[in-house]
Design a protein around this motif. Sequence first.
Motif, mmCIF file in Angstrom:
data_model
loop_
_atom_site.group_PDB
_atom_site.id
_atom_site.type_symbol
_atom_site.label_atom_id
_atom_site.label_comp_id
_atom_site.label_asym_id
_atom_site.label_seq_id
_atom_site.Cartn_x
_atom_site.Cartn_y
_atom_site.Cartn_z
ATOM 1 N N PHE A 135 66.900 47.270 38.112
ATOM 2 C CA PHE A 135 66.242 48.181 39.035
ATOM 3 C C PHE A 135 64.822 47.705 39.321
ATOM 4 N N GLU A 136 64.332 48.130 40.467
ATOM 5 C CA GLU A 136 62.957 47.883 40.857
ATOM 6 C C GLU A 136 62.384 49.216 41.309
ATOM 7 N N THR A 140 60.137 46.133 37.167
ATOM 8 C CA THR A 140 61.585 45.931 37.101
ATOM 9 C C THR A 140 62.036 46.344 35.706
ATOM 10 N N PHE A 141 63.240 46.888 35.643
ATOM 11 C CA PHE A 141 63.805 47.301 34.365
ATOM 12 C C PHE A 141 65.312 47.303 34.465
ATOM 13 N N CYS A 188 58.399 56.469 37.764
ATOM 14 C CA CYS A 188 58.483 55.550 38.889
ATOM 15 C C CYS A 188 59.511 56.003 39.918
ATOM 16 N N ASP A 189 59.319 55.532 41.148
ATOM 17 C CA ASP A 189 60.152 55.871 42.296
ATOM 18 C C ASP A 189 61.010 54.659 42.639
ATOM 19 N N MET A 190 62.318 54.826 42.593
ATOM 20 C CA MET A 190 63.247 53.717 42.825
ATOM 21 C C MET A 190 63.658 53.552 44.282
ATOM 22 N N THR A 191 63.164 54.420 45.175
ATOM 23 C CA THR A 191 63.595 54.343 46.580
ATOM 24 C C THR A 191 63.079 53.100 47.288
ATOM 25 N N ILE A 192 62.234 52.303 46.644
ATOM 26 C CA ILE A 192 61.756 51.071 47.280
ATOM 27 C C ILE A 192 62.827 49.981 47.295
ATOM 28 N N LEU A 221 72.619 56.734 43.233
ATOM 29 C CA LEU A 221 71.943 57.214 42.025
ATOM 30 C C LEU A 221 71.673 58.704 42.138
ATOM 31 N N GLU A 222 71.670 59.384 41.008
ATOM 32 C CA GLU A 222 71.463 60.838 41.001
ATOM 33 C C GLU A 222 70.026 61.223 41.316
ATOM 34 N N PHE A 223 69.073 60.367 40.945
ATOM 35 C CA PHE A 223 67.666 60.708 41.085
ATOM 36 C C PHE A 223 66.903 59.602 41.798
ATOM 37 N N GLU A 224 65.849 59.997 42.496
ATOM 38 C CA GLU A 224 64.968 59.022 43.136
ATOM 39 C C GLU A 224 63.934 58.493 42.160
ATOM 40 N N LYS A 225 63.549 59.326 41.190
ATOM 41 C CA LYS A 225 62.529 58.951 40.213
ATOM 42 C C LYS A 225 63.130 58.914 38.819
#
Length: 95
Positions: free
Chosen positions: A47-48, A39-40, A62-66, A75-79
């Motif tokens: 975010f997770e 998490t950050f 890291c991949d935020m799609t989870i 969000l603009e990016f998945e990672k």
Amino acid sequence: MSDENIRKSLVDAAFQKKSTEEEQKVKEEDKATEGDIITFENNGQQFEAVVTSSKLQNSVVCDMTIMGDFNERNLEFEKTVVAHTNYSIKERRDV
């Protein structure tokens, strides 16, 4: 200012910078590895993400799609890349 005072100031600044860098280092056992969930915070949002690469010296990819609300966040990016000092480990991957 004399040359000796300038040298002393430069040396003091170098030692102070080195001390600051050492304080910011994260112990190896506290760093996330591939598969860990972290998490950050960024721009006031929490975010997770799951770590996909931990081979960088000072950060992880890291991949935020989870996140359940990933699509709603637009969000603009998945990672993304997160510095070791800017995240906490929520869950370690099963070894």
